[in-house]
Design a protein around this motif. Sequence first.
Motif, PDB file in Angstrom:
ATOM      1  N   GLY A 196      20.348  -5.264   4.745  1.00 33.01           N
ATOM      2  CA  GLY A 196      20.386  -3.876   4.320  1.00 33.01           C
ATOM      3  C   GLY A 196      19.019  -3.260   4.170  1.00 33.01           C
ATOM      4  O   GLY A 196      18.874  -2.152   3.697  1.00 33.01           O
ATOM      5  N   GLN A 197      18.001  -3.972   4.549  1.00 26.24           N
ATOM      6  CA  GLN A 197      16.675  -3.399   4.381  1.00 26.24           C
ATOM      7  C   GLN A 197      16.069  -2.994   5.702  1.00 26.24           C
ATOM      8  O   GLN A 197      14.881  -2.803   5.831  1.00 26.24           O
ATOM      9  N   GLY A 198      16.894  -2.918   6.665  1.00 28.78           N
ATOM     10  CA  GLY A 198      16.362  -2.613   7.980  1.00 28.78           C
ATOM     11  C   GLY A 198      15.865  -1.199   8.070  1.00 28.78           C
ATOM     12  O   GLY A 198      16.152  -0.375   7.237  1.00 28.78           O
ATOM     13  N   VAL A 199      15.155  -0.984   9.085  1.00 32.65           N
ATOM     14  CA  VAL A 199      14.612   0.325   9.302  1.00 32.65           C
ATOM     15  C   VAL A 199      15.647   1.126  10.011  1.00 32.65           C
ATOM     16  O   VAL A 199      16.373   0.630  10.823  1.00 32.65           O
ATOM     17  N   SER A 238       6.767   3.122  11.620  1.00 29.97           N
ATOM     18  CA  SER A 238       5.824   2.132  11.717  1.00 29.97           C
ATOM     19  C   SER A 238       5.203   2.001  10.430  1.00 29.97           C
ATOM     20  O   SER A 238       5.268   2.784   9.644  1.00 29.97           O
ATOM     21  N   THR A 239       4.551   1.146  10.186  1.00 29.63           N
ATOM     22  CA  THR A 239       4.110   0.953   8.933  1.00 29.63           C
ATOM     23  C   THR A 239       2.695   1.038   8.844  1.00 29.63           C
ATOM     24  O   THR A 239       2.003   0.679   9.643  1.00 29.63           O
ATOM     25  N   VAL A 240       2.252   1.358   7.891  1.00 32.13           N
ATOM     26  CA  VAL A 240       0.999   1.726   7.780  1.00 32.13           C
ATOM     27  C   VAL A 240       0.041   0.993   7.051  1.00 32.13           C
ATOM     28  O   VAL A 240      -0.817   0.410   7.502  1.00 32.13           O
ATOM     29  N   PRO A 241       0.111   1.004   5.864  1.00 33.74           N
ATOM     30  CA  PRO A 241      -0.929   0.521   5.018  1.00 33.74           C
ATOM     31  C   PRO A 241      -1.149  -0.948   5.200  1.00 33.74           C
ATOM     32  O   PRO A 241      -0.409  -1.594   5.857  1.00 33.74           O
ATOM     33  N   HIS A 242      -2.175  -1.338   4.610  1.00 36.51           N
ATOM     34  CA  HIS A 242      -2.727  -2.677   4.792  1.00 36.51           C
ATOM     35  C   HIS A 242      -1.794  -3.775   4.419  1.00 36.51           C
ATOM     36  O   HIS A 242      -0.649  -3.781   4.713  1.00 36.51           O
ATOM     37  N   THR A 243      -2.355  -4.711   3.756  1.00 33.12           N
ATOM     38  CA  THR A 243      -1.599  -5.917   3.508  1.00 33.12           C
ATOM     39  C   THR A 243      -0.642  -5.713   2.373  1.00 33.12           C
ATOM     40  O   THR A 243       0.537  -5.890   2.498  1.00 33.12           O
ATOM     41  N   THR A 244      -1.126  -5.328   1.299  1.00 35.08           N
ATOM     42  CA  THR A 244      -0.295  -5.264   0.133  1.00 35.08           C
ATOM     43  C   THR A 244      -0.222  -3.845  -0.273  1.00 35.08           C
ATOM     44  O   THR A 244      -1.148  -3.134  -0.159  1.00 35.08           O
ATOM     45  N   GLY A 245       0.820  -3.462  -0.802  1.00 32.91           N
ATOM     46  CA  GLY A 245       0.835  -2.084  -1.183  1.00 32.91           C
ATOM     47  C   GLY A 245       0.788  -1.943  -2.665  1.00 32.91           C
ATOM     48  O   GLY A 245       1.692  -2.315  -3.348  1.00 32.91           O
ATOM     49  N   ARG A 246      -0.268  -1.394  -3.154  1.00 34.90           N
ATOM     50  CA  ARG A 246      -0.277  -1.099  -4.571  1.00 34.90           C
ATOM     51  C   ARG A 246       0.103   0.340  -4.677  1.00 34.90           C
ATOM     52  O   ARG A 246      -0.714   1.195  -4.852  1.00 34.90           O
ATOM     53  N   ALA A 247       1.336   0.648  -4.559  1.00 37.35           N
ATOM     54  CA  ALA A 247       1.687   2.046  -4.484  1.00 37.35           C
ATOM     55  C   ALA A 247       2.354   2.548  -5.726  1.00 37.35           C
ATOM     56  O   ALA A 247       3.552   2.579  -5.815  1.00 37.35           O
ATOM     57  N   ALA A 259       2.233   7.588   4.992  1.00 39.65           N
ATOM     58  CA  ALA A 259       3.305   7.003   5.798  1.00 39.65           C
ATOM     59  C   ALA A 259       3.491   7.782   7.092  1.00 39.65           C
ATOM     60  O   ALA A 259       3.594   7.197   8.175  1.00 39.65           O
ATOM     61  N   ALA A 260       3.499   9.101   6.988  1.00 35.67           N
ATOM     62  CA  ALA A 260       3.721   9.921   8.188  1.00 35.67           C
ATOM     63  C   ALA A 260       2.614   9.678   9.209  1.00 35.67           C
ATOM     64  O   ALA A 260       2.859   9.561  10.410  1.00 35.67           O
ATOM     65  N   GLU A 261       1.411   9.561   8.701  1.00 32.06           N
ATOM     66  CA  GLU A 261       0.273   9.404   9.596  1.00 32.06           C
ATOM     67  C   GLU A 261       0.330   8.078  10.354  1.00 32.06           C
ATOM     68  O   GLU A 261      -0.273   7.930  11.402  1.00 32.06           O
ATOM     69  N   HIS A 262       1.051   7.119   9.796  1.00 34.81           N
ATOM     70  CA  HIS A 262       1.105   5.788  10.422  1.00 34.81           C
ATOM     71  C   HIS A 262       2.473   5.481  11.008  1.00 34.81           C
ATOM     72  O   HIS A 262       2.883   4.326  11.061  1.00 34.81           O
ATOM     73  N   MET A 263       3.156   6.512  11.409  1.00 34.92           N
ATOM     74  CA  MET A 263       4.526   6.325  11.884  1.00 34.92           C
ATOM     75  C   MET A 263       4.639   5.346  13.033  1.00 34.92           C
ATOM     76  O   MET A 263       5.678   4.745  13.259  1.00 34.92           O
ATOM     77  N   ASP A 264       3.585   5.185  13.796  1.00 31.32           N
ATOM     78  CA  ASP A 264       3.677   4.312  14.963  1.00 31.32           C
ATOM     79  C   ASP A 264       3.471   2.837  14.634  1.00 31.32           C
ATOM     80  O   ASP A 264       3.637   1.989  15.486  1.00 31.32           O
ATOM     81  N   ASN A 265       3.088   2.572  13.410  1.00 31.65           N
ATOM     82  CA  ASN A 265       2.797   1.181  13.045  1.00 31.65           C
ATOM     83  C   ASN A 265       3.970   0.614  12.249  1.00 31.65           C
ATOM     84  O   ASN A 265       3.913   0.409  11.049  1.00 31.65           O
ATOM     85  N   THR A 266       5.049   0.361  12.951  1.00 31.84           N
ATOM     86  CA  THR A 266       6.315   0.102  12.294  1.00 31.84           C
ATOM     87  C   THR A 266       6.345  -1.023  11.276  1.00 31.84           C
ATOM     88  O   THR A 266       6.837  -0.848  10.171  1.00 31.84           O
ATOM     89  N   THR A 267       5.803  -2.151  11.623  1.00 30.87           N
ATOM     90  CA  THR A 267       5.974  -3.295  10.737  1.00 30.87           C
ATOM     91  C   THR A 267       5.395  -3.059   9.363  1.00 30.87           C
ATOM     92  O   THR A 267       6.040  -3.286   8.344  1.00 30.87           O
ATOM     93  N   LEU A 271       7.101   1.299   2.785  1.00 28.40           N
ATOM     94  CA  LEU A 271       8.109   2.250   2.321  1.00 28.40           C
ATOM     95  C   LEU A 271       9.220   1.579   1.521  1.00 28.40           C
ATOM     96  O   LEU A 271       9.745   2.150   0.569  1.00 28.40           O
ATOM     97  N   GLN A 272       9.566   0.371   1.901  1.00 30.92           N
ATOM     98  CA  GLN A 272      10.590  -0.334   1.124  1.00 30.92           C
ATOM     99  C   GLN A 272      10.082  -0.586  -0.286  1.00 30.92           C
ATOM    100  O   GLN A 272      10.801  -0.415  -1.270  1.00 30.92           O
ATOM    101  N   ASN A 273       8.826  -0.973  -0.354  1.00 27.79           N
ATOM    102  CA  ASN A 273       8.183  -1.188  -1.640  1.00 27.79           C
ATOM    103  C   ASN A 273       8.182   0.113  -2.462  1.00 27.79           C
ATOM    104  O   ASN A 273       8.484   0.145  -3.651  1.00 27.79           O
ATOM    105  N   LEU A 274       7.853   1.184  -1.770  1.00 22.34           N
ATOM    106  CA  LEU A 274       7.799   2.495  -2.413  1.00 22.34           C
ATOM    107  C   LEU A 274       9.185   2.911  -2.912  1.00 22.34           C
ATOM    108  O   LEU A 274       9.343   3.419  -4.026  1.00 22.34           O
ATOM    109  N   GLY A 275      10.184   2.685  -2.083  1.00 21.02           N
ATOM    110  CA  GLY A 275      11.557   3.057  -2.456  1.00 21.02           C
ATOM    111  C   GLY A 275      12.032   2.257  -3.658  1.00 21.02           C
ATOM    112  O   GLY A 275      12.587   2.799  -4.621  1.00 21.02           O
ATOM    113  N   ARG A 276      11.771   0.949  -3.651  1.00 19.61           N
ATOM    114  CA  ARG A 276      12.160   0.113  -4.793  1.00 19.61           C
ATOM    115  C   ARG A 276      11.405   0.555  -6.036  1.00 19.61           C
ATOM    116  O   ARG A 276      11.976   0.676  -7.114  1.00 19.61           O
TER     117      ARG A 276
END
Length: 447
Positions: free
Chosen positions: A33-36, A42-51, A135-143, A149-154
Amino acid sequence: MDAPTTTSGENGMSGGDNWFTPRKTPSDASPDGQGVPDGPLSTVPHTTGRADTGPPPHVPVQRSAPAQQPTPDTGKASPDAILIRRTMAEIAPVADKVTSYFYALLFVRHPELRPLFPAAMDAQRDRLLKALLTAAEHMDNTTVLVDYLQNLGRGHRKYGTRAEHYPAVGECLIGALSRYATGSWNPETEAAWVRAYTTISQVMIDAAATDELRAPAWWHAEIVAHDLRTPDVAVVTVRPDQPYPFLAGQYTSIETPWWPRVWRHYSFASAPRTDGLLTFHVKAVPAGWVSNALVHRARPGDVIRLGPPAGSMTVDHSSDSGLLCLGGGTGIAPIKALVEEVAERGGRRPVEVFYGARTDHDLYDIDTMLRLQQSHHWLSVRAVIDQRAPGRLPDALHGHGPWNEYDAYLSGPPGMIRSGVDALRSLGVPSSRIRHDSVEELLLVGD
Ligand SMILES: NC(=O)C1=CN([C@@H]2O[C@H](COP(=O)(O)OP(=O)(O)OC[C@H]3O[C@@H](n4cnc5c(N)ncnc54)[C@H](O)[C@@H]3O)[C@@H](O)[C@H]2O)C=CC1
């Protein structure tokens, strides 16, 4: 079906009501259920998200508006990404105005959302917007984007964010962008933003819905120990009201009773313990509401709230490589947790820790680290004091090594992370072996 194109207007009313109708249940895009959603997120930010992006996201979205796929294999940006970046470049010089206008629109048009945000917005008012734009700016970097975004949503569950809030945010996002990006805004650009936002919000909604089935939106935790190590650094230990699963190297968000709805990130300073207690290292920083409350006001018996665990600066147990760890100031907290985890796993890997601080006095946890070193032959701990060393913490790496066979972990101020990454790269450590929390997020946390 294409996402509807809305009309931009001086009043920022671009976009009609309900241009996205979010689904409230997890996507069926993947078994967990966590699929895109369809489309390239695409995903954007670096390794870990401190969001700790503050407030609630409200963007709606419908699966029916997949973003355009990036051009395969060429590394070229997708047509949507090009339009989005054009908007971003145009609004960059007036980012403050866009932010103010976005929140003004949101609160005027949707006053029911105001209570989800802190009373005083100064400290974190642009976190939500910033996260969405990133996130929008990195739309092409899916992984990477999906993880982010999942982290952000949770993470937004703790604010009380619900799926039906997302359309309001999307509408105001488009309203603010269309008002300030007048040179590049047109129906195609708006359609690109609608598609991007639709995808972004659906990933967040799906992640939140899935998380709701398995974890609370937040935990209450009672402070059981408060140890003031220096005039401005406290080691705070808490007992969560229910089991709190996490991994060494991760972080969480903390809200104190004195600043409702203001959350700040802190790393776990110990690996998971059998007694379930969690420890944090907190430095009171100027004008830091949460940090000053935790250092100077909090006492045993006080109850704080914790958000979900996040972050990917965790140990890769599929490898036997050594660990090279740089901890600057209170950034030593997750490094200590990583060392404890390696010890629990049997300690068959060399671990080299460089612990940097401005003065001897600021090495508030050196005794603990040296005790660990005495107990574990595979562990080496070196203190690096700014006053004594000719350079700063990353420079100390040059006198040791070689490091090219090590996995590197960096934790500390953003400047240290940046120069640490540069130093490691120059010493032959490949980027794929370097882990740290997102520098961008570090700039937003810890106060
Ligand atoms: N409390 C926690 O759980 C965590 C905190 N952090 C971050 O760690 C930082 C800790 O702040 P302080 O204790 O005040 O650290 P600090 O500002 O005193 O810096 C600690 C050491 O890092 C090195 N350093 C600092 N800036 C550098 C630069 N530009 N280039 C190279 N080396 C540099 C120096 O050796 C310095 O002594 C904060 O930014 C915080 O957000 C990171 C992860 C976890």
